[in-house]
Scaffold this active site. Structure first.
Site, PDB file in Angstrom:
ATOM      1  N   GLY A  15       0.859  -1.177   0.000  1.00  0.00           N
ATOM      2  CA  GLY A  15       0.000   0.000   0.000  1.00  0.00           C
ATOM      3  C   GLY A  15       0.891   1.221   0.000  1.00  0.00           C
ATOM      4  N   PRO A  16       0.303   2.417  -0.093  1.00  0.00           N
ATOM      5  CA  PRO A  16       1.114   3.641  -0.079  1.00  0.00           C
ATOM      6  C   PRO A  16       1.607   3.959   1.330  1.00  0.00           C
ATOM      7  CG  PRO A  16      -1.199   4.216  -0.027  1.00  0.00           C
ATOM      8  CD  PRO A  16      -1.136   2.709  -0.142  1.00  0.00           C
ATOM      9  N   SER A  19      -0.522   3.824   5.008  1.00  0.00           N
ATOM     10  CA  SER A  19      -1.646   2.891   4.884  1.00  0.00           C
ATOM     11  C   SER A  19      -1.674   1.866   6.013  1.00  0.00           C
ATOM     12  CB  SER A  19      -1.610   2.190   3.524  1.00  0.00           C
ATOM     13  OG  SER A  19      -0.436   1.421   3.388  1.00  0.00           O
ATOM     14  N   LYS A  21       1.015  -0.318   6.837  1.00  0.00           N
ATOM     15  CA  LYS A  21       1.791  -1.532   6.565  1.00  0.00           C
ATOM     16  C   LYS A  21       2.635  -1.930   7.772  1.00  0.00           C
ATOM     17  CE  LYS A  21       3.900   0.350   3.083  1.00  0.00           C
ATOM     18  NZ  LYS A  21       3.231   1.675   3.193  1.00  0.00           N
ATOM     19  N   GLU A 100       9.852  -2.311   4.838  1.00  0.00           N
ATOM     20  CA  GLU A 100      10.442  -1.518   3.748  1.00  0.00           C
ATOM     21  C   GLU A 100      11.079  -2.451   2.724  1.00  0.00           C
ATOM     22  OE1 GLU A 100       9.842   1.621   3.654  1.00  0.00           O
ATOM     23  OE2 GLU A 100       9.830   2.433   5.689  1.00  0.00           O
ATOM     24  N   GLN A 102      10.660  -2.898  -0.270  1.00  0.00           N
ATOM     25  CA  GLN A 102      10.961  -2.326  -1.591  1.00  0.00           C
ATOM     26  C   GLN A 102      12.396  -1.819  -1.693  1.00  0.00           C
ATOM     27  OE1 GLN A 102       9.083  -0.715   0.665  1.00  0.00           O
ATOM     28  NE2 GLN A 102      10.005   1.317   0.884  1.00  0.00           N
ATOM     29  N   CYS A 156      -6.903   9.705   1.276  1.00  0.00           N
ATOM     30  CA  CYS A 156      -6.404  10.793   0.434  1.00  0.00           C
ATOM     31  C   CYS A 156      -6.554  12.112   1.183  1.00  0.00           C
ATOM     32  CB  CYS A 156      -7.167  10.845  -0.890  1.00  0.00           C
ATOM     33  SG  CYS A 156      -6.677  12.266  -1.912  1.00  0.00           S
TER      34      CYS A 156
HETATM   35  P1  ADP Z   1       2.939   2.638   6.620  1.00  0.00           P
HETATM   36  O1  ADP Z   1       3.883   1.618   7.195  1.00  0.00           O
HETATM   37  O2  ADP Z   1       2.026   2.064   5.560  1.00  0.00           O
HETATM   38  O3  ADP Z   1       3.595   3.931   6.160  1.00  0.00           O
HETATM   39  P2  ADP Z   1       2.161   3.075   9.363  1.00  0.00           P
HETATM   40  O4  ADP Z   1       1.730   1.744   9.912  1.00  0.00           O
HETATM   41  O5  ADP Z   1       3.531   3.536   9.706  1.00  0.00           O
HETATM   42  O6  ADP Z   1       1.934   3.072   7.773  1.00  0.00           O
HETATM   43  O7  ADP Z   1       1.186   4.252   9.828  1.00  0.00           O
HETATM   44  C1  ADP Z   1      -0.202   4.228   9.602  1.00  0.00           C
HETATM   45  C2  ADP Z   1      -0.794   5.373  10.416  1.00  0.00           C
HETATM   46  O8  ADP Z   1      -0.482   6.615   9.787  1.00  0.00           O
HETATM   47  C3  ADP Z   1      -2.301   5.395  10.509  1.00  0.00           C
HETATM   48  O9  ADP Z   1      -2.785   4.527  11.495  1.00  0.00           O
HETATM   49  C4  ADP Z   1      -2.567   6.869  10.861  1.00  0.00           C
HETATM   50  O10 ADP Z   1      -2.497   7.056  12.261  1.00  0.00           O
HETATM   51  C5  ADP Z   1      -1.395   7.611  10.257  1.00  0.00           C
HETATM   52  N1  ADP Z   1      -1.737   8.469   9.102  1.00  0.00           N
HETATM   53  C6  ADP Z   1      -1.151   9.644   8.786  1.00  0.00           C
HETATM   54  N2  ADP Z   1      -1.642  10.167   7.637  1.00  0.00           N
HETATM   55  C7  ADP Z   1      -2.598   9.313   7.192  1.00  0.00           C
HETATM   56  C8  ADP Z   1      -3.474   9.283   6.043  1.00  0.00           C
HETATM   57  N3  ADP Z   1      -3.479  10.249   5.119  1.00  0.00           N
HETATM   58  N4  ADP Z   1      -4.311   8.220   5.919  1.00  0.00           N
HETATM   59  C9  ADP Z   1      -4.318   7.247   6.847  1.00  0.00           C
HETATM   60  N5  ADP Z   1      -3.525   7.220   7.935  1.00  0.00           N
HETATM   61  C10 ADP Z   1      -2.662   8.237   8.128  1.00  0.00           C
END
Ligand code: ADP
Length: 202
Positions: A15-16, A19, A21, A100, A102, A156
């Site tokens: 996912g982006p 999201s 992950k 990470e 990728q 978004c």
């Molecule tokens: P990833 O590993 O995919 O980058 P993380 O698990 O580190 O994601 O973090 C996810 C958390 O980021 C969410 O639970 C939320 O608290 C926070 N967050 C910040 N910006 C957003 C956004 N635009 N949409 C959803 N969650 C967000």
């Protein structure tokens, strides 16, 4: 019962950015730890040193991890100093996680497959798409080969729809398609965006 799979397998979480992950990886690994399984989590080191660290989510949840310069070093930590010849005396972890994913080199695919064939549950979390919206590094092959794939979405920041893209901003402006995927020292930031609101400058 360890999992619905008999023995080793690959689970991919994509996912982006934002999201969840890392949150999902930490959740899966945390449950394995509660079940007293042996767990090893790896993430790419920014420099060329190994060090003990942790995987942390944007919400602040953490799990211990090893930072490694590449998959060769992860392999050595998993199998002991020798290679498979020593595996008989070296107990493999039940679960091996990569965050990470990728950013790992091509060696991640054969390592993940080898571990799965040896009975290890391999969990790989990473960005499916780079900032341009193109498939990122080893992720396409991992997605093809995985038994289980979870595609997560963020929100978004422009419209509130499910975000599947990572918007890169340089000095507040959309990055150019020709910008390198990894930019050192740039004043950059990232946002979660949907397909409609994902922008590239030229
Ligand atoms: P990833 O590993 O995919 O980058 P993380 O698990 O580190 O994601 O973090 C996810 C958390 O980021 C969410 O639970 C939320 O608290 C926070 N967050 C910040 N910006 C957003 C956004 N635009 N949409 C959803 N969650 C967000």
């Amino acid at each position: 019962l360890k999992s619905p799979y008999h023995g080793g397998h690959l689970e991919v979480i994509v996912g982006p950015m934002f999201s969840g992950k890392s949150e999902e990886l930490i959740r899966r690994v945390g449950r394995a730890v509660i079940a007293r399984q042996q767990v090893a989590v790896f993430k790419p080191a920014i420099d060329d040193r190994y060090h003990a660290t942790h995987v942390s989510s944007h919400t602040g949840r953490v799990t211990p991890a090893q930072a490694v310069p590449g998959t060769a070093q992860a392999r050595r930590l998993i199998f002991g100093q020798g290679d498979l010849l020593d595996a008989g005396s070296h107990v493999l972890p039940d679960v091996v996680g990569f965050d990470e994913a990728q950013f790992f080199d091509d060696g991640l695919v054969p390592l993940a497959l080898e571990l799965a064939d040896l009975g290890v549950r391999v969990i790989l979390a990473g960005l499916d798409l780079d900032f341009r919206g193109e498939p990122f590094g080893v992720m396409p092959e991992l997605l093809s080969r995985a038994e289980s794939v979870e595609k997560l979405t963020a929100i978004c920041v422009i419209c509130g729809a499910p975000a599947t893209r990572t918007q890169r901003l340089i000095g507040g402006q959309p990055a150019r398609r020709s910008d390198p995927v990894v930019m050192v020292g740039a004043a950059e930031s990232y946002e979660a965006r949907c397909r409609v609101h994902h922008e590239l400058n030229g």
